[in-house]
Design an enzyme around this catalytic site. Structure first.
Site, short mmCIF file in Angstrom:
data_model
loop_
_atom_site.label_atom_id
_atom_site.label_comp_id
_atom_site.label_asym_id
_atom_site.label_seq_id
_atom_site.Cartn_x
_atom_site.Cartn_y
_atom_site.Cartn_z
NE ARG A 82 4.39 -1.67 -63.03
CZ ARG A 82 3.98 -2.31 -61.94
NH1 ARG A 82 4.86 -2.74 -61.05
NH2 ARG A 82 2.70 -2.52 -61.73
CB CYS A 85 -6.01 0.25 -60.86
SG CYS A 85 -4.36 0.87 -60.60
CG HIS A 112 -8.71 -3.48 -60.52
ND1 HIS A 112 -8.23 -3.70 -61.79
CD2 HIS A 112 -7.67 -3.02 -59.79
CE1 HIS A 112 -6.95 -3.36 -61.83
NE2 HIS A 112 -6.59 -2.96 -60.64
CG HIS A 159 -5.59 -2.32 -56.80
ND1 HIS A 159 -5.38 -1.54 -57.90
CD2 HIS A 159 -6.11 -1.52 -55.85
CE1 HIS A 159 -5.77 -0.30 -57.62
NE2 HIS A 159 -6.22 -0.26 -56.39
CD GLN A 196 0.45 -5.61 -62.78
OE1 GLN A 196 -0.33 -4.76 -63.21
NE2 GLN A 196 1.03 -5.51 -61.60
CE LYS A 254 3.38 -4.23 -51.27
NZ LYS A 254 4.22 -4.35 -52.45
#
Length: 634
Positions: free
Chosen positions: A362, A333, A384, A509, A380, A463
């Site tokens: 991560r 993002c 956005h 997102h 991913q 979300k």
RNA sequence: GCCGAAGUAGCUCAGUGGCAGAGCAACGCACUCGUAAUGCGUAGGCCGGGGGUUCAAAUCCCCUCUUCGGCUCCA
């Protein structure tokens, strides 16, 4: 007399004090035989309870999830009893029913061995043969504390102390074993038929690593041996489909000691991956997205500004360049935001949909790594969307539609969950309230059912999660849509409105696959490696019967290539049966057997995965068939 | 990260203190073969890595890495 209302709405009268079991018996001997417990006015109870007033009754059998829970929970008690017999001095944690089984946590000085499991299982069989009734007693808090305190059951004492003031404290006894338990239970231990202890694991008391690690034994039980066998078969099937095993066998990807959690994609894995990405690009272009790519390493100040530094640091990797701190991006993002900010936007430009197949890293706990499903770096399929507040619902619905279209192509069913504000969150309750309502509104506009997960949102916004169901009934969280009023604030994003003034855009997102790596893992298991034609790394394998077929085989391969069909030739000096077997194990969807007959007639003998020999046909017709299947994503 | 188990040939595994093995795969030779394994032969190993005990270690001890099953976390 009292009136009893049944599940189907029918009503019958019984004398006051009739037990639930008597009522079940009255309905049918079969029901009485299968009855495990009951729901009396919505409350789960034992079959032995007398009914004293007009009530609704639902007899629970193994056919319902609630019935299964009672059955498994009772089995857990039997396991605990067996452990107590074999390991005197054991202290008990908790022993609930879970999906497909149950577990019980034990505090024992020595760790259990696999042989211990066998002994425990045998002892359980003995307890079942003893057919001890489960007897419920209700006790006061003081009595309970005294009883478990004297027995040295420190965990039970802790549980009792944590029970709410007004809780009814009950215990269940079978034979010499007594346990703190809300119930209900099956009438007696003999009700349990097929039991199986599955595995052994450490588990922290109450799930906290600050607490002592207990020994957890997982088991399952079924009222029929055939059901247990079926369950064990499903587990075997899941093992057979394990994407780590198939990934190696089909030469799709590998894991190396040099990069724990960082997958290596091999040529065949890349074919599959590129197909997914091509499909993704096409669909996103159609849906009005623009693709971008942002750097993997970005300056510390950006992460401080985005809040990741404060809220996500423990999952991030860092580096230092020319004496400045940098972080490897864990999310895309901030990069997307910088692209948005690189120029001025008019309200007429919105919504702006910036998509990015972004590589994120991560730091996952080493013990959590699992093939492609849990890795430390993954792509991913991010995007956005920057928009006017008035466009939010429409945009969310657009994303829902897009995700729906994707999952249908793979034949996945799915369900949706809405996650709300977590403890570690940025922003005021009002903003969260507003964002959560916007998501709800989109779901409701589209008439979707959803489950709410309190406190499970991202730190910057609530979300919607999409959980897809694979062919073994397992669910996987893949797509998410996260609404974010906070990043635009933090990054001072704006657009010029009709009034010529600066205004704040809203941001979404969202991902569809979630992680490409993980989605591939799911696909491998879902299809057991036998991918649909459009995804298969090798779509057609040409097998020569003798080397007299080699020249024609090369011509066929060239024709396939001209038609964008991925082909391979096996011209080795092996028997045709051997080549077929090998191609079959590679799960190639089509084989073409080329012998003297085919060379002479300019045909191909088609063998289809799962169907076998389809006989000879002309090459052009075969090519057409395959092309159509590829185009139709079959 | 924590608890437990495991790591031997490309793969699956045997080998519990005394010369590192098998099957499959690979390679070579013969067979030119019609819908799931042709036969014979050859080669292949720092026994995950480091240290220690011992006359001698794949084997016993310590450390470490990785994997697996869980806890936890999440795409």
């Amino acid at each position: 007399m009292i009136k009893i209302t049944f599940r189907d709405g029918s009503i019958k009268e019984y004398p006051q004090g009739t037990t639930v079991m008597d009522i079940a018996r009255d309905i049918s001997p079969g029901l009485a035989r299968n009855a495990l417990a009951a729901k009396l006015n919505g409350r789960k109870v034992d079959l032995t309870v007398p009914v004293n007033e007009d009530s609704s009754i639902d007899i629970l059998t193994f056919d319902s999830e609630e019935g299964q829970d009672v059955y498994r929970h009772s089995t857990a008690h039997i396991m605990a009893q067996a452990v107590q017999r074999l390991f005197p001095g054991v202290k008990f944690g908790i022993g609930p029913a879970i999906t497909d089984g149950y577990y019980y946590d034990f505090d024992v000085p020595e760790n259990f061995s696999p042989e211990d499991l066998e002994r425990i299982e045998e002892e359980m069989q003995k307890i079942i043969r003893e057919d001890r009734p489960f007897e419920r007693t209700e006790v006061s808090r003081e009595e309970a504390l005294k009883m478990f305190g004297e027995a040295g059951e420190i965990y039970k004492v802790e549980l009792i102390n944590d029970l709410p003031e007004d809780a009814v404290i009950s215990c269940y006894r079978q034979g010499e074993f007594i346990d703190l338990c809300a119930g209900p239970h099956v009438p007696s231990t003999g009700k349990i038929k097929s039991v199986k202890l599955m595995n052994l694991a450490g588990a922290y008391w109450r799930g906290s690593e600050k607490n002592k690690m207990l020994q957890r034994i997982y088991g399952t039980s079924f009222p029929k041996k055939s059901l247990l066998d079926e369950h064990l078969y499903r587990i075997e099937e899941a093992k057979r489909r394990d994407h780590r095993k198939l990934g190696a066998e089909l030469d799709l990807f590998s894991m190396q000691d040099e990069g724990p959690g960082f997958p290596f994609f091999h040529p065949k894995g890349m074919v599959l991956r590129n197909e997914l990405e091509d499909f993704w690009r096409q669909e996103h272009k159609k849906a009005g997205y623009h693709e971008i790519r942002t750097p993997v390493i970005l300056n510390r100040s950006l992460w401080e500004q985005s809040g990741h530094w404060d809220h996500y640091r423990e999952n991030m990797y860092f580096t230092n360049i020319d004496d400045l701190d940098y972080a490897v991006k864990p999310m895309n993002c901030p990069g997307g935001i910088l692209v948005y900010k690189s120029k001025l936007h008019s309200y007429r430009d919105l919504p702006i949909r910036l998509a990015e197949l972004g590589l994120v890293h991560r730091h996952e706990l080493s013990g959590a790594l699992h093939g492609l499903m849990r890795v430390r770096c993954f792509n991913q399929d991010d995007a956005h969307i920057f928009m006017l507040p008035s466009q939010v619902t429409y945009e969310i619905i657009g994303v829902i539609d897009l995700i729906d279209r994707f999952y249908r192509v793979f034949g996945f069913e799915y369900h949706v969950e809405l996650s709300t504000k977590p403890e570690k969150a940025m922003g005021s309750d009002e903003i969260w309230e507003m964002a959560t309502e916007a998501l709800k509104k989109a779901l409701e506009t589209r008439g979707m059912e959803y489950k709410i997960n309190e406190g499970d949102g991202a730190f910057y916004g609530p979300k919607i999660d999409f959980h897809l169901r694979d062919c073994l009934g397992r669910t996987w969280q893949c797509g998410t849509i996260q609404l974010d009023f906070l990043m635009p604030e933090k990054f001072d994003l704006n657009y010029i409105g009709e009034d010529g003034q600066k205004h704040r855009p809203v941001m979404i997102h969202r991902v569809v696959f979630g992680s490409i790596e993980r989605f591939i893992g799911i696909l491998i298991e879902h299809f057991a490696g036998a991918f649909p034609v459009w995804l298969s790394p090798v779509q057609v394998k040409i097998l020569t019967v003798t080397d007299r077929g080699l020249k024609y085989a090369r011509e066929i391969l060239a024709t396939l290539e001209d038609n964008d069909i991925r082909g391979e030739t096996d011209g080795r000096n092996e028997k045709i049966g051997y080549k077929i077997r090998e191609a079959q194990l590679e799960k190639v969807p089509y084989m073409l057997v080329i012998g003297d007959r085919e060379v002479e007639n300019r045909t191909v003998a088609v063998r289809k995965r799962g169907e076998g020999d389809l006989g000879a046909r002309d090459l052009a017709g075969f090519v057409e068939t395959v092309k159509n299947e590829i185009a139709g994503k079959c």
